[in-house]
Design a protein around this motif. Structure first.
Motif, PDB file in Angstrom:
ATOM      1  N   CYS A 482       0.837  -1.204   0.000  1.00  0.00           N
ATOM      2  CA  CYS A 482       0.000   0.000   0.000  1.00  0.00           C
ATOM      3  C   CYS A 482       0.873   1.256   0.000  1.00  0.00           C
ATOM      4  O   CYS A 482       0.618   2.208  -0.737  1.00  0.00           O
ATOM      5  N   THR A 483       1.929   1.231   0.831  1.00  0.00           N
ATOM      6  CA  THR A 483       2.840   2.376   0.908  1.00  0.00           C
ATOM      7  C   THR A 483       3.589   2.569  -0.404  1.00  0.00           C
ATOM      8  O   THR A 483       3.771   3.697  -0.875  1.00  0.00           O
ATOM      9  N   LYS A 484       4.013   1.467  -1.004  1.00  0.00           N
ATOM     10  CA  LYS A 484       4.745   1.552  -2.277  1.00  0.00           C
ATOM     11  C   LYS A 484       3.878   2.183  -3.367  1.00  0.00           C
ATOM     12  O   LYS A 484       4.327   3.070  -4.103  1.00  0.00           O
ATOM     13  N   ASP A 485       2.633   1.731  -3.457  1.00  0.00           N
ATOM     14  CA  ASP A 485       1.728   2.290  -4.468  1.00  0.00           C
ATOM     15  C   ASP A 485       1.520   3.787  -4.249  1.00  0.00           C
ATOM     16  O   ASP A 485       1.513   4.576  -5.205  1.00  0.00           O
ATOM     17  N   ALA A 486       1.354   4.163  -2.972  1.00  0.00           N
ATOM     18  CA  ALA A 486       1.132   5.582  -2.669  1.00  0.00           C
ATOM     19  C   ALA A 486       2.358   6.412  -3.025  1.00  0.00           C
ATOM     20  O   ALA A 486       2.244   7.511  -3.588  1.00  0.00           O
ATOM     21  N   ARG A 487       3.544   5.888  -2.718  1.00  0.00           N
ATOM     22  CA  ARG A 487       4.767   6.656  -2.986  1.00  0.00           C
ATOM     23  C   ARG A 487       5.081   6.723  -4.475  1.00  0.00           C
ATOM     24  O   ARG A 487       5.582   7.749  -4.956  1.00  0.00           O
ATOM     25  N   TYR A 488       4.793   5.666  -5.201  1.00  0.00           N
ATOM     26  CA  TYR A 488       5.003   5.726  -6.647  1.00  0.00           C
ATOM     27  C   TYR A 488       4.009   6.678  -7.305  1.00  0.00           C
ATOM     28  O   TYR A 488       4.333   7.352  -8.290  1.00  0.00           O
ATOM     29  N   GLU A 489       2.820   6.724  -6.756  1.00  0.00           N
ATOM     30  CA  GLU A 489       1.842   7.676  -7.286  1.00  0.00           C
ATOM     31  C   GLU A 489       2.319   9.107  -7.054  1.00  0.00           C
ATOM     32  O   GLU A 489       2.182   9.979  -7.926  1.00  0.00           O
ATOM     33  N   THR A 490       2.893   9.343  -5.864  1.00  0.00           N
ATOM     34  CA  THR A 490       3.456  10.666  -5.577  1.00  0.00           C
ATOM     35  C   THR A 490       4.608  10.984  -6.517  1.00  0.00           C
ATOM     36  O   THR A 490       4.729  12.107  -7.025  1.00  0.00           O
ATOM     37  N   TYR A 491       5.455   9.985  -6.764  1.00  0.00           N
ATOM     38  CA  TYR A 491       6.592  10.184  -7.672  1.00  0.00           C
ATOM     39  C   TYR A 491       6.118  10.533  -9.086  1.00  0.00           C
ATOM     40  O   TYR A 491       6.626  11.476  -9.714  1.00  0.00           O
ATOM     41  N   HIS A 492       5.140   9.794  -9.588  1.00  0.00           N
ATOM     42  CA  HIS A 492       4.640  10.071 -10.942  1.00  0.00           C
ATOM     43  C   HIS A 492       3.983  11.454 -11.017  1.00  0.00           C
ATOM     44  O   HIS A 492       4.064  12.129 -12.051  1.00  0.00           O
ATOM     45  N   TYR A 493       3.359  11.839  -9.920  1.00  0.00           N
ATOM     46  CA  TYR A 493       2.753  13.174  -9.874  1.00  0.00           C
ATOM     47  C   TYR A 493       3.824  14.252 -10.039  1.00  0.00           C
ATOM     48  O   TYR A 493       3.701  15.159 -10.876  1.00  0.00           O
ATOM     49  N   PHE A 494       4.892  14.157  -9.250  1.00  0.00           N
ATOM     50  CA  PHE A 494       5.953  15.159  -9.330  1.00  0.00           C
ATOM     51  C   PHE A 494       6.738  15.040 -10.636  1.00  0.00           C
ATOM     52  O   PHE A 494       7.275  16.030 -11.133  1.00  0.00           O
ATOM     53  N   LYS A 495       6.791  13.847 -11.188  1.00  0.00           N
ATOM     54  CA  LYS A 495       7.475  13.671 -12.469  1.00  0.00           C
ATOM     55  C   LYS A 495       6.737  14.430 -13.569  1.00  0.00           C
ATOM     56  O   LYS A 495       7.359  15.096 -14.417  1.00  0.00           O
ATOM     57  N   GLU A 496       5.409  14.330 -13.560  1.00  0.00           N
ATOM     58  CA  GLU A 496       4.613  15.069 -14.542  1.00  0.00           C
ATOM     59  C   GLU A 496       4.782  16.574 -14.355  1.00  0.00           C
ATOM     60  O   GLU A 496       4.928  17.322 -15.324  1.00  0.00           O
ATOM     61  N   ARG A 497       4.770  17.002 -13.093  1.00  0.00           N
ATOM     62  CA  ARG A 497       4.953  18.434 -12.825  1.00  0.00           C
ATOM     63  C   ARG A 497       6.336  18.905 -13.251  1.00  0.00           C
ATOM     64  O   ARG A 497       6.497  20.010 -13.779  1.00  0.00           O
ATOM     65  N   ASN A 498       7.333  18.060 -13.013  1.00  0.00           N
ATOM     66  CA  ASN A 498       8.695  18.442 -13.384  1.00  0.00           C
ATOM     67  C   ASN A 498       8.833  18.561 -14.900  1.00  0.00           C
ATOM     68  O   ASN A 498       9.446  19.508 -15.409  1.00  0.00           O
ATOM     69  N   THR A 499       8.255  17.600 -15.620  1.00  0.00           N
ATOM     70  CA  THR A 499       8.297  17.664 -17.088  1.00  0.00           C
ATOM     71  C   THR A 499       7.625  18.937 -17.588  1.00  0.00           C
ATOM     72  O   THR A 499       8.120  19.617 -18.500  1.00  0.00           O
ATOM     73  N   GLU A 500       6.512  19.262 -16.965  1.00  0.00           N
ATOM     74  CA  GLU A 500       5.759  20.437 -17.386  1.00  0.00           C
ATOM     75  C   GLU A 500       6.527  21.727 -17.122  1.00  0.00           C
ATOM     76  O   GLU A 500       6.648  22.593 -18.005  1.00  0.00           O
ATOM     77  N   ILE A 501       7.080  21.859 -15.920  1.00  0.00           N
ATOM     78  CA  ILE A 501       7.744  23.128 -15.587  1.00  0.00           C
ATOM     79  C   ILE A 501       9.078  23.263 -16.317  1.00  0.00           C
ATOM     80  O   ILE A 501       9.516  24.378 -16.620  1.00  0.00           O
ATOM     81  N   GLN A 502       9.712  22.129 -16.640  1.00  0.00           N
ATOM     82  CA  GLN A 502      10.931  22.208 -17.451  1.00  0.00           C
ATOM     83  C   GLN A 502      10.599  22.677 -18.865  1.00  0.00           C
ATOM     84  O   GLN A 502      11.369  23.419 -19.492  1.00  0.00           O
ATOM     85  N   THR A 503       9.432  22.246 -19.361  1.00  0.00           N
ATOM     86  CA  THR A 503       8.974  22.725 -20.668  1.00  0.00           C
ATOM     87  C   THR A 503       8.724  24.230 -20.627  1.00  0.00           C
ATOM     88  O   THR A 503       9.110  24.975 -21.541  1.00  0.00           O
ATOM     89  N   VAL A 504       8.069  24.677 -19.553  1.00  0.00           N
ATOM     90  CA  VAL A 504       7.811  26.118 -19.390  1.00  0.00           C
ATOM     91  C   VAL A 504       9.126  26.888 -19.327  1.00  0.00           C
ATOM     92  O   VAL A 504       9.288  27.940 -19.968  1.00  0.00           O
ATOM     93  N   LEU A 505      10.073  26.355 -18.575  1.00  0.00           N
ATOM     94  CA  LEU A 505      11.366  27.027 -18.424  1.00  0.00           C
ATOM     95  C   LEU A 505      12.082  27.134 -19.771  1.00  0.00           C
ATOM     96  O   LEU A 505      12.642  28.193 -20.112  1.00  0.00           O
ATOM     97  N   ALA A 506      12.050  26.049 -20.542  1.00  0.00           N
ATOM     98  CA  ALA A 506      12.696  26.076 -21.861  1.00  0.00           C
ATOM     99  C   ALA A 506      11.992  27.054 -22.793  1.00  0.00           C
ATOM    100  O   ALA A 506      12.646  27.788 -23.564  1.00  0.00           O
ATOM    101  N   ASN A 507      10.653  27.091 -22.727  1.00  0.00           N
ATOM    102  CA  ASN A 507       9.908  28.030 -23.573  1.00  0.00           C
ATOM    103  C   ASN A 507      10.184  29.476 -23.180  1.00  0.00           C
ATOM    104  O   ASN A 507      10.286  30.366 -24.040  1.00  0.00           O
ATOM    105  N   VAL A 508      10.269  29.723 -21.880  1.00  0.00           N
ATOM    106  CA  VAL A 508      10.585  31.088 -21.424  1.00  0.00           C
ATOM    107  C   VAL A 508      11.967  31.497 -21.919  1.00  0.00           C
ATOM    108  O   VAL A 508      12.181  32.638 -22.359  1.00  0.00           O
TER     109      VAL A 508
END
Length: 535
Positions: A482-508
């Protein structure tokens, strides 16, 4: 899904059982149905057989045997046992189960599991609640009539002797359930796992109490509707059902036993007691606690504590997300990188494609500017800091998930070796007692080697501590999963956010670079001096 039900009766009226089997009864009131002349009505279709007695003289035969052995004389003694095998309603249509075949299966079951007893075996074609399921009644005298060979399920030496009573234990009941499951599997009938505890345990008394309560409530509601009032309640709930619903509601929102205890008391007025590893519940209108065992396994200590741990892990994940106020408002966007025309070979070769890329770049720039404004990044430094923060959170979440994965792998190894340890322990015990250990080791080399390997592994992991039980390790595994699933879900969440903000940074960066280029192009050029060379 064939199920098995057991009813122990202290009534000395054996004839009542026979009457119930052959005459129609009101199942709710437990009374025979009479015709206009006051006579009992025979059931439409039934199959009746007797074992070690004539079926229609079952009562006289049982009383005679009781007198012969001077048993079943006291009021508190169990005189008979009533077992009911209820087949799935679908079996009659999908698996061609007939009343005759069900009677044959019932006779086979009774002969195998109640040898030496006087018994009635009767098959009814309709369920008492209108479900239409075929069911078999097996009524046995609690006193055994004949000596029989000792069977594997008999726990006491006297369980195969005449003149001794039917002794139902938990292990015997499990054997009866397994025997029924085996028959259903052999006959390809619908079946559920009878050996697993019920998630929500509803006794026969509670079942009939709910039916009676619902009928009374419906009558009351009809009177209210006749008077022009709208009933406030249309579904009757038993006391245990109210407790189950309350526990289910609170357990979903609790991250610890203290939370559960406080919320259940505050919102529903139900006290919870944790005593000797078991939960008990006390509603406000009762004086005696109701044990979790009577409610079902979904309400016992082990299940609820595991649920609390999962809730705590989920809460930790949510807390990790909302540390940044903007994370709570996060919605995944469709931002893409701005294309650099100077690096795009196709754009340099095709004017039309270059124009298309320029339009696309303008759209992406507009989306980037909108994203920056919505998230309140009023400077490049703030945007860069946010990108760094999300990158760190992503790395931490990934590290936590990997660490949990390593722990889970370790627990799986422990479960494997503990199972290996217990499965070979008996052989190793025989080895220690063997007079010639060398020959015994050669004969059972694999088992002894597995035992020693498992013991060495467990000692290395648990040092001088006592080895845990398989139940504890499996509970720990459930929590880690249960803990592993929750932590991987958190990781994927931040991974998506990181990809997005890196795209914004490159566009800026691309936007700022274009602005610098435009400013350079718009800057007025200095006029070159001209000299008259004619002089």
């Amino acid at each position: 899904m064939a199920i098995l039900k057991h009813i122990a009766s202290k009534s000395s009226n054996y004839g009542a059982a026979l009457e119930y089997l052959i005459f129609k009864h009101d199942e709710l009131r437990k009374t025979p149905i009479l015709d206009q002349n006051g006579n009992r009505i025979m059931r439409d279709e039934f199959y009746l057989d007797g074992l070690n007695c004539e079926p229609y003289s079952f009562d006289a035969a049982c009383q005679q045997l009781n007198r012969e052995y001077q048993k079943n004389k006291n009021k508190n003694e169990i005189k008979s046992h009533h077992y009911i095998i209820s087949f799935d309603p679908r079996d009659s249509t999908e698996n061609c189960l007939t009343g005759k075949r069900a009677q044959e299966l019932g006779l086979e079951y009774a002969k195998a599991n109640f040898p030496g007893h006087q018994a009635l075996v009767c098959t009814h074609m309709d369920g008492h609640n209108g479900s239409g399921n075929i069911h078999v009644h097996i009524v046995i005298n609690s006193l055994r009539k004949l000596d029989v060979p000792k069977q594997s399920f008999m726990e006491r030496p006297i369980d195969c002797k005449a003149g001794h009573k039917h002794h139902l234990t938990k292990d015997y009941l499990k054997h009866l359930q397994k025997s029924l499951m085996d028959i259903c599997m052999r006959e390809n009938l619908n079946q559920i796992d009878l050996l697993s505890p019920s998630l929500s345990k509803v006794s026969e008394q509670e079942y009939y109490a709910k039916r009676r309560g619902q009928i009374n409530l419906d009558l009351t509601n009809l009177e209210l509707l006749g008077d022009g009032f709208t009933p406030a309640k249309t579904t009757f709930e038993t006391e245990k059902e109210k407790i189950r619903n309350a526990i289910t509601d609170i357990a979903k929102r609790s991250a610890s036993f203290m939370d559960f205890q406080n919320l259940l008391k505050l919102e529903y007025g139900i006290l919870v007691k944790d005593h000797r590893g078991r939960f008990s519940y006390l509603p406000a209108d009762r004086e005696k606690f109701i044990s979790a065992r009577t409610l079902g396994t979904s309400f016992d200590r082990e299940h609820l504590l595991l649920l609390f741990q999962c809730n705590a892990a989920e809460k930790e994940k949510q807390q990790c997300r909302v540390n940044d106020p903007m994370d709570a408002l996060y919605i995944k966007s469709n931002l893409r990188l701005v294309v650099n025309l100077q690096d795009c070979v196709k754009a340099q070769q095709s004017y039309a494609y270059a124009q298309k890329v320029k339009i696309s770049n303008l759209q992406k720039m507009a989306q980037t500017v909108l994203y920056v404004q919505e998230h309140g990044y009023d400077s490049y430094e703030k945007l860069y800091e946010a990108a760094e923060s999300i990158d760190r959170k992503m790395a931490t979440a990934r590290s936590d998930a990997k660490l949990t994965e390593v722990k889970l792998k370790k627990v799986n190894e422990q479960i494997h070796h503990l199972g290996q340890y217990f499965s070979t322990k008996s052989v190793y015990s025989e080895f220690l007692k063997a007079p010639n250990k060398k020959i015994f080791r050669q004969t059972h080399f694999d088992e002894i080697a597995k035992y020693e390997e498992a013991r060495q592994f467990l000692k290395r992991d648990f040092l001088d501590e006592k080895f845990p039980s398989m139940k504890d390790l499996r509970a720990e595994k459930e929590l880690l999963m249960c803990t592993k699933d929750a932590r991987y879900e958190t990781y994927h969440y931040f991974k998506e956010r990181n990809t997005e903000i890196q795209t914004v940074l490159a566009n800026v960066d691309s936007i700022l670079e274009m602005e610098k280029l435009q400013q350079r192009e718009q800057r007025p050029r200095a006029k070159k001096r001209s000299y008259d060379m004619s002089l």
